[in-house]
Structures are given as C-alpha cells and as structure tokens.
Design a protein around this motif. Structure first.
Motif, PDB file in Angstrom:
ATOM      1  N   UNK A   1      13.723   8.335  -0.987  1.00  0.00           N
ATOM      2  CA  UNK A   1      13.623   6.897  -0.726  1.00  0.00           C
ATOM      3  C   UNK A   1      12.676   6.612   0.435  1.00  0.00           C
ATOM      4  N   UNK A   2      12.756   7.424   1.496  1.00  0.00           N
ATOM      5  CA  UNK A   2      11.860   7.232   2.636  1.00  0.00           C
ATOM      6  C   UNK A   2      10.402   7.444   2.228  1.00  0.00           C
ATOM      7  N   UNK A   3      10.152   8.467   1.421  1.00  0.00           N
ATOM      8  CA  UNK A   3       8.788   8.728   0.961  1.00  0.00           C
ATOM      9  C   UNK A   3       8.277   7.599   0.064  1.00  0.00           C
ATOM     10  N   UNK A   4       9.154   7.048  -0.773  1.00  0.00           N
ATOM     11  CA  UNK A   4       8.742   5.934  -1.626  1.00  0.00           C
ATOM     12  C   UNK A   4       8.329   4.724  -0.792  1.00  0.00           C
ATOM     13  N   UNK A   5       9.108   4.437   0.253  1.00  0.00           N
ATOM     14  CA  UNK A   5       8.750   3.320   1.135  1.00  0.00           C
ATOM     15  C   UNK A   5       7.375   3.556   1.747  1.00  0.00           C
ATOM     16  N   UNK A   6       7.125   4.780   2.204  1.00  0.00           N
ATOM     17  CA  UNK A   6       5.849   5.106   2.842  1.00  0.00           C
ATOM     18  C   UNK A   6       4.692   4.998   1.846  1.00  0.00           C
ATOM     19  N   UNK A   7       4.889   5.553   0.636  1.00  0.00           N
ATOM     20  CA  UNK A   7       3.803   5.515  -0.350  1.00  0.00           C
ATOM     21  C   UNK A   7       3.510   4.090  -0.809  1.00  0.00           C
ATOM     22  N   UNK A   8       4.546   3.289  -1.012  1.00  0.00           N
ATOM     23  CA  UNK A   8       4.307   1.904  -1.408  1.00  0.00           C
ATOM     24  C   UNK A   8       3.627   1.118  -0.289  1.00  0.00           C
ATOM     25  N   UNK A   9       3.988   1.433   0.951  1.00  0.00           N
ATOM     26  CA  UNK A   9       3.355   0.769   2.083  1.00  0.00           C
ATOM     27  C   UNK A   9       1.863   1.087   2.139  1.00  0.00           C
ATOM     28  N   UNK A  10       1.490   2.282   1.668  1.00  0.00           N
ATOM     29  CA  UNK A  10       0.080   2.698   1.714  1.00  0.00           C
ATOM     30  C   UNK A  10      -0.793   1.931   0.732  1.00  0.00           C
ATOM     31  N   UNK A  11      -0.171   1.334  -0.288  1.00  0.00           N
ATOM     32  CA  UNK A  11      -0.966   0.661  -1.311  1.00  0.00           C
ATOM     33  C   UNK A  11      -1.723  -0.531  -0.730  1.00  0.00           C
ATOM     34  N   UNK A  12      -1.093  -1.262   0.193  1.00  0.00           N
ATOM     35  CA  UNK A  12      -1.764  -2.455   0.740  1.00  0.00           C
ATOM     36  C   UNK A  12      -3.051  -2.104   1.492  1.00  0.00           C
ATOM     37  N   UNK A  13      -3.014  -1.158   2.466  1.00  0.00           N
ATOM     38  CA  UNK A  13      -4.270  -0.890   3.188  1.00  0.00           C
ATOM     39  C   UNK A  13      -5.270  -0.060   2.402  1.00  0.00           C
ATOM     40  N   UNK A  14      -4.812   0.752   1.429  1.00  0.00           N
ATOM     41  CA  UNK A  14      -5.737   1.672   0.767  1.00  0.00           C
ATOM     42  C   UNK A  14      -6.042   1.305  -0.681  1.00  0.00           C
ATOM     43  N   UNK A  15      -5.286   0.395  -1.272  1.00  0.00           N
ATOM     44  CA  UNK A  15      -5.653  -0.154  -2.566  1.00  0.00           C
ATOM     45  C   UNK A  15      -5.230   0.663  -3.771  1.00  0.00           C
ATOM     46  N   UNK A  16      -5.829   0.306  -4.904  1.00  0.00           N
ATOM     47  CA  UNK A  16      -5.416   0.866  -6.196  1.00  0.00           C
ATOM     48  C   UNK A  16      -5.634   2.365  -6.283  1.00  0.00           C
ATOM     49  N   UNK A  17      -6.695   2.863  -5.645  1.00  0.00           N
ATOM     50  CA  UNK A  17      -6.970   4.293  -5.755  1.00  0.00           C
ATOM     51  C   UNK A  17      -5.821   5.113  -5.174  1.00  0.00           C
ATOM     52  N   UNK A  18      -5.161   4.596  -4.141  1.00  0.00           N
ATOM     53  CA  UNK A  18      -4.022   5.286  -3.560  1.00  0.00           C
ATOM     54  C   UNK A  18      -2.834   5.229  -4.509  1.00  0.00           C
ATOM     55  N   UNK A  19      -2.614   4.088  -5.145  1.00  0.00           N
ATOM     56  CA  UNK A  19      -1.502   3.956  -6.095  1.00  0.00           C
ATOM     57  C   UNK A  19      -1.691   4.880  -7.287  1.00  0.00           C
ATOM     58  N   UNK A  20      -2.903   4.919  -7.832  1.00  0.00           N
ATOM     59  CA  UNK A  20      -3.173   5.801  -8.967  1.00  0.00           C
ATOM     60  C   UNK A  20      -3.034   7.262  -8.563  1.00  0.00           C
ATOM     61  N   UNK A  21      -3.612   7.628  -7.431  1.00  0.00           N
ATOM     62  CA  UNK A  21      -3.582   9.021  -7.003  1.00  0.00           C
ATOM     63  C   UNK A  21      -2.183   9.545  -6.757  1.00  0.00           C
ATOM     64  N   UNK A  22      -1.293   8.687  -6.250  1.00  0.00           N
ATOM     65  CA  UNK A  22       0.071   9.117  -5.939  1.00  0.00           C
ATOM     66  C   UNK A  22       1.080   8.768  -7.026  1.00  0.00           C
ATOM     67  N   UNK A  23       0.619   8.274  -8.174  1.00  0.00           N
ATOM     68  CA  UNK A  23       1.530   7.761  -9.195  1.00  0.00           C
ATOM     69  C   UNK A  23       2.535   8.814  -9.673  1.00  0.00           C
ATOM     70  N   UNK A  24       2.069  10.027  -9.936  1.00  0.00           N
ATOM     71  CA  UNK A  24       2.984  11.057 -10.425  1.00  0.00           C
ATOM     72  C   UNK A  24       4.005  11.438  -9.364  1.00  0.00           C
ATOM     73  N   UNK A  25       3.566  11.561  -8.120  1.00  0.00           N
ATOM     74  CA  UNK A  25       4.484  11.890  -7.038  1.00  0.00           C
ATOM     75  C   UNK A  25       5.550  10.798  -6.909  1.00  0.00           C
ATOM     76  N   UNK A  26       5.123   9.552  -6.958  1.00  0.00           N
ATOM     77  CA  UNK A  26       6.056   8.448  -6.811  1.00  0.00           C
ATOM     78  C   UNK A  26       7.051   8.400  -7.969  1.00  0.00           C
TER      79      UNK A  26
END
Length: 381
Positions: free
Chosen positions: A263-288
């Motif tokens: 849960x803590x990692x999910x919060x961190x990864x979702x928080x990263x989407x705002x400053x880093x954009x779609x490429x971060x969401x796509x890159x981390x999609x499987x991990x999430x």
C-alpha cells in the motif's frame, strides 16, 4: 501497544517525507559503465542508518500489532475491501499485462521499458503479439517466452548489467504466466509468490542506484525541488533509497508487513504520476498491478519462501528475523551490484570513454537532457 503505536507513528511521519519514486534512467542522463560510489560512502552516511532505524521500527511494530486483536482486525478490514479484486485476481493480472504491452506497443520504439529504445519496428509488433497471447491459457506460455526473448534480444543493443534492472521483473511475470496456465495445482498455487518475488527483487535492485550513483538524481531534484518535501538533497537521496529497498524487502515478509508495504509503494508510485507523467505510469504499470494483488492477498501464511529454512537462522516472522533478514538481503544484493559492475567494467568503470545515455533530448520539458549535436553539412559549395 504504546511501543507499537510509537514505531508506526515514527515511520508514518517518515513516509510523508518520501518523494514520488521514478526510475531515474527514464528521465535523466546516466552512464552505465561509470564507476559507482564506494559502498563505504553509504555505510558511513548517517541518513542511511537513520532510514534503516525507522524501517526496523516500522517492521517490529507491525509484527507486534499483527499478533494482536488489532492486527487481525486490520487484516479482516483489508480482506473485505479487497475481496472483489482478489476474487478476479487472475483476470486483473492478465488484463494488466495485456494493457501494459498494448501501451508500450502504442508508444513504439522501446523494449519492455521506456529507457530501452530501439529502431527495430518488429519489436513493437512482437509486444502487441504478447498482449494478445495473455488472454488464453493455451497461449500464455507463448507470451511468457516472448517476454524472456525480448530481454535476450535487447542484449544486442544494451549491456547485460543495464538489463539486470529488468531481469527479475521479466522472470516474475513470465513465471506467473506459465504457472497460471498450468493444470498442476501445486504450480498454480505458487504463481502469485513468483510475482511477489520478482517485484521485490526488482525494487531492491533498482534502489541501489541511489547509493551507487546519487549524482544521477541531482538533475531531477534540481528540476523538481518539491520532490524532497523540503529535505536537503543529500539527505533525501539515501533515505529514498532505503525506503525503496526496505519496502521491496517487506513484500517478502509476513502478511500484514507485505500488505502495508504494498500500500505504501502504491501511494508513492501514484504520487509520481503527477510530476513525471504518463511515461512513469506506463513504465510502472506491471509493478503497480502486482502491488494491488499483494495488498489484496488474504493469505495468512507467514512464509517468504516455499522451502524449509536452516534452523540456525531466526524463525521467520520473529522479531529477531527482521534485522537478520534485512542484513542478509543488503549483503547479497549490494555484493551482487558492486561485484557484477566490477566484473563487467573493472574497478574504475569502463576503459573506454563513458557514453552518456538518456531517454530524452534537451528541451524545455527535460532541460537536463543532452544538447543536440550540430549537423555537419558535407555538401559541395
């Protein structure tokens, strides 16, 4: 109870100070064969040990709470909230894998992850084929073989040490696809364990960049200073490395520890989407996607591995097993990272002039990228 609450409160405050996590190779220049910072620099860093202390407090407090009525109540609450997801866990995972490969097919020109760029168009179509194969149990092994094959083919263009960043994740996802398609219930029962180990090792391995190459992160911190929540740069980077490593380690621990870590990692990864954009969401999609399943898993079995451990080690799940397990994980992975880098590139890094690689050229959006080289006109005048 007071001690447990104090430990949880301390780490809760620490987690708020963590920045959004992003894979540095996707957004900043890096030199794969540069000599890493000596590990002694990390072992003498007071902020590294401060982070370790906070994490140990969190783990020990969580283990104490896990054995109490409060811990059982928290687990039951998580079960109720996540039951709809867990009841369709395989459908969710297969849809996530398929969606990920469709996304990177749409991006085009990459192997498996944003920083592995390629000019071979066939690679993109191969990834679309992988996406199509995950929706039938008969073709899931083909998708698994495709993932491993793409990693091997990428060796033609990238160093083995660079590709180690993505080996554990690729093996974990491929193992899941093979096990989930199996008719042997013993193998099927271990499919989520394979995923969890793959993600945990991938997170722990990638976190070591923050200790080996802290200067890689300087452009990101300078460009987006809000990431540190006001912490000095040289305090934030080792603390962030400890957080990523230990929460990856937590995915292998007891049920409540791994669920809270996920849960803590999910919060961190979702928080990263705002400053880093779609490429971060796509890159981390499987991990999430895997983290969602770890958080939803109602299993109460407290086992990190499916084999019997030697009696000389502290009993898994005991308070003594936390520092012992964390120490073993650090020694094994740190030795592997620095040792393999030395084997591949020598103690001083690559003998040739290091080549700076980046996923972005210089622009207003990515000012840390390299300047475009001027074109030389060879025409006749």
């Amino acid at each position: 109870m007071k001690r447990a609450a104090a430990g949880l409160g301390a780490v809760g405050a620490g987690l708020w100070a963590l920045p959004a996590e992003a894979h540095v190779k996707w957004f900043a220049p890096y030199i794969v064969d540069a000599a890493p910072q000596p590990i002694s620099a990390t072992l003498t860093n007071v902020w590294f040990w401060t982070g370790i202390g906070l994490v140990l407090a969190f783990f020990l407090a969580t283990l104490a709470v896990e054995r109490m009525t409060l811990g059982r109540a928290v687990q039951s609450g998580l079960d109720r909230v996540s039951a709809p997801l867990w009841s369709r866990s395989d459908d969710f995972m297969r849809a996530s894998i398929g969606g990920f490969f469709v996304a990177i097919f749409a991006v085009g020109g990459i192997y498996l992850t944003p920083d592995l760029k390629t000019d071979y168009e066939v690679i993109s179509w191969a990834q679309l084929l992988i996406a199509m194969c995950v929706f039938s149990r008969r073709t899931m092994p083909i998708a698994a073989a495709g993932i491993i094959t793409l990693w091997v083919v990428a060796l033609r263009e990238y160093d083995l040490f660079h590709l180690l960043d993505y080996l554990a994740l690729g093996i974990g996802v491929a193992a899941y696809l093979v096990m989930a398609s199996s008719n042997d219930e013993k193998w099927r029962a271990r499919r989520f364990l394979a995923l969890r180990w793959g993600i945990a090792i991938a997170l722990m391995w990638s976190s070591l960049e923050k200790f080996a190459y802290p200067d890689w992160f300087h452009p990101l911190v300078e460009e987006k200073p809000f990431l540190t929540f006001g912490m000095p740069r040289d305090v934030f980077i080792p603390m962030a490395g400890v957080a990523e490593f230990t929460m990856g380690f937590g995915l292998l621990w007891t049920p409540l520890v791994r669920r809270l870590s996920a849960l803590a990692l999910l919060v961190i990864f979702f928080t990263a989407v705002y400053p880093f954009g779609r490429i971060d969401l796509v890159g981390h999609a499987l991990i999430m996607a895997v983290l969602f399943l770890v958080a939803a898993d109602p299993c109460r079995e407290a086992k990190a591995v499916a084999v019997k451990m030697p009696n000389v080690l502290p009993r898994f799940g005991s308070l003594a097993s936390v520092p012992a397990g964390l120490a073993v994980a650090l020694v094994v992975l740190v030795s592997g990272y620095w040792g393999l880098h030395g084997v591949f590139y020598g103690p001083e890094g690559g003998a040739r002039q290091p080549i700076e690689l980046t996923t972005h050229s210089h622009s207003k959006e990515y000012p840390h990228g390299p300047q475009a080289k001027p074109q030389i006109d060879h025409g006749h005048h």
